[in-house]
Scaffold this motif. Sequence first.
Motif, short mmCIF file in Angstrom:
data_model
loop_
_atom_site.label_atom_id
_atom_site.label_comp_id
_atom_site.label_asym_id
_atom_site.label_seq_id
_atom_site.Cartn_x
_atom_site.Cartn_y
_atom_site.Cartn_z
N LEU A 105 -21.89 2.11 20.56
CA LEU A 105 -22.25 3.09 19.53
C LEU A 105 -23.76 3.21 19.36
N HIS A 106 -24.46 2.08 19.44
CA HIS A 106 -25.91 2.12 19.33
C HIS A 106 -26.53 2.86 20.53
N PHE A 107 -25.95 2.67 21.68
CA PHE A 107 -26.42 3.42 22.85
C PHE A 107 -26.15 4.91 22.65
N ALA A 108 -24.97 5.24 22.14
CA ALA A 108 -24.62 6.64 21.91
C ALA A 108 -25.57 7.29 20.92
N LYS A 109 -26.10 6.50 19.99
CA LYS A 109 -27.03 7.03 19.00
C LYS A 109 -28.30 7.57 19.68
N THR A 110 -28.72 6.92 20.77
CA THR A 110 -29.92 7.37 21.48
C THR A 110 -29.67 8.70 22.20
N LEU A 111 -28.39 9.05 22.37
CA LEU A 111 -28.02 10.29 23.06
C LEU A 111 -27.50 11.34 22.08
N ASN A 112 -27.59 11.02 20.78
CA ASN A 112 -27.06 11.91 19.75
C ASN A 112 -25.56 12.15 19.93
N ARG A 113 -24.86 11.07 20.27
CA ARG A 113 -23.41 11.15 20.48
C ARG A 113 -22.66 10.11 19.63
N SER A 114 -23.33 9.51 18.67
CA SER A 114 -22.70 8.41 17.94
C SER A 114 -21.52 8.86 17.08
N ASN A 115 -21.63 10.02 16.45
CA ASN A 115 -20.53 10.47 15.61
C ASN A 115 -19.29 10.79 16.44
N GLU A 116 -19.50 11.44 17.58
CA GLU A 116 -18.37 11.74 18.47
C GLU A 116 -17.73 10.46 18.99
N LEU A 117 -18.56 9.49 19.36
CA LEU A 117 -18.02 8.24 19.89
C LEU A 117 -17.31 7.44 18.80
N LYS A 118 -17.88 7.45 17.60
CA LYS A 118 -17.24 6.75 16.48
C LYS A 118 -15.82 7.27 16.27
N GLU A 119 -15.69 8.58 16.26
CA GLU A 119 -14.37 9.20 16.10
C GLU A 119 -13.43 8.78 17.22
#
Length: 234
Positions: A105-119
């Motif tokens: 999730l922290h990696f996804a945050k750097t790609l602006n994908r954290s909300n999608e990945l969290k879901e």
Amino acid sequence: MNISIWSDIRCPFCYIGKRKFEAALSKFPHKDAITFEWKSFELDPTLETNTNINAINHFIESKGVDADDASEMFNNVTEMASEVGLNFNLNNAVVANSLNAHRLLHFAKTLNRSNELKEALLKAHLEEGKNIDDLEVLIEIASTVGIDKNDAKTVLTSEQYTYDVRQDQMEARNLGINAVPFFVINNKYGISGAQPESVFAKNLEKIWEETNKSPLKMAEVSNDNTCDINGNCN
């Protein structure tokens, strides 16, 4: 207005709370001026992944509760989830440590994908019975939200972002957060739990008004009779 949300993928109330928060946010007139970020919180950092026991039996053993009581608790949470459109399958949830998922999730945050990945992670764990500590499963989930599989594998086969997860957890302790979900608005206001949509809506409006107070409204007068900062009087 910024909102930080501490939660764990293993937490059913975090998924329910996410849905209720999103419902309130979608109707908030200033939603485009709000940013939010997911913060890591492990309910049990010492948990060992075990695919040989189902979630309800693990809950019974780890919490020392009666089987009937445990079944009732699971059914109640499942009913709560259904009220916000979620289809929980808690009996088949895999007993899995969530650290690797939080690192991803922290990696996804750097790609602006954290909300999608969290879901996607919440759905995988609480509805689909997937092992959120299995690297291949995590890589596949990451790919469904647009994250390159090779990049995800590089992160997961290293210790990348472990420090970031620990920092989130330390911040939670410093703020006195010991249960999730927990929403912190503008580093000042806290909302604990999967509150009703109306509670989120009310607090969003209240805090917005306090944060963006309008300038003084001028009363109707006949003349100013003032002097400004440049010495001009009228």
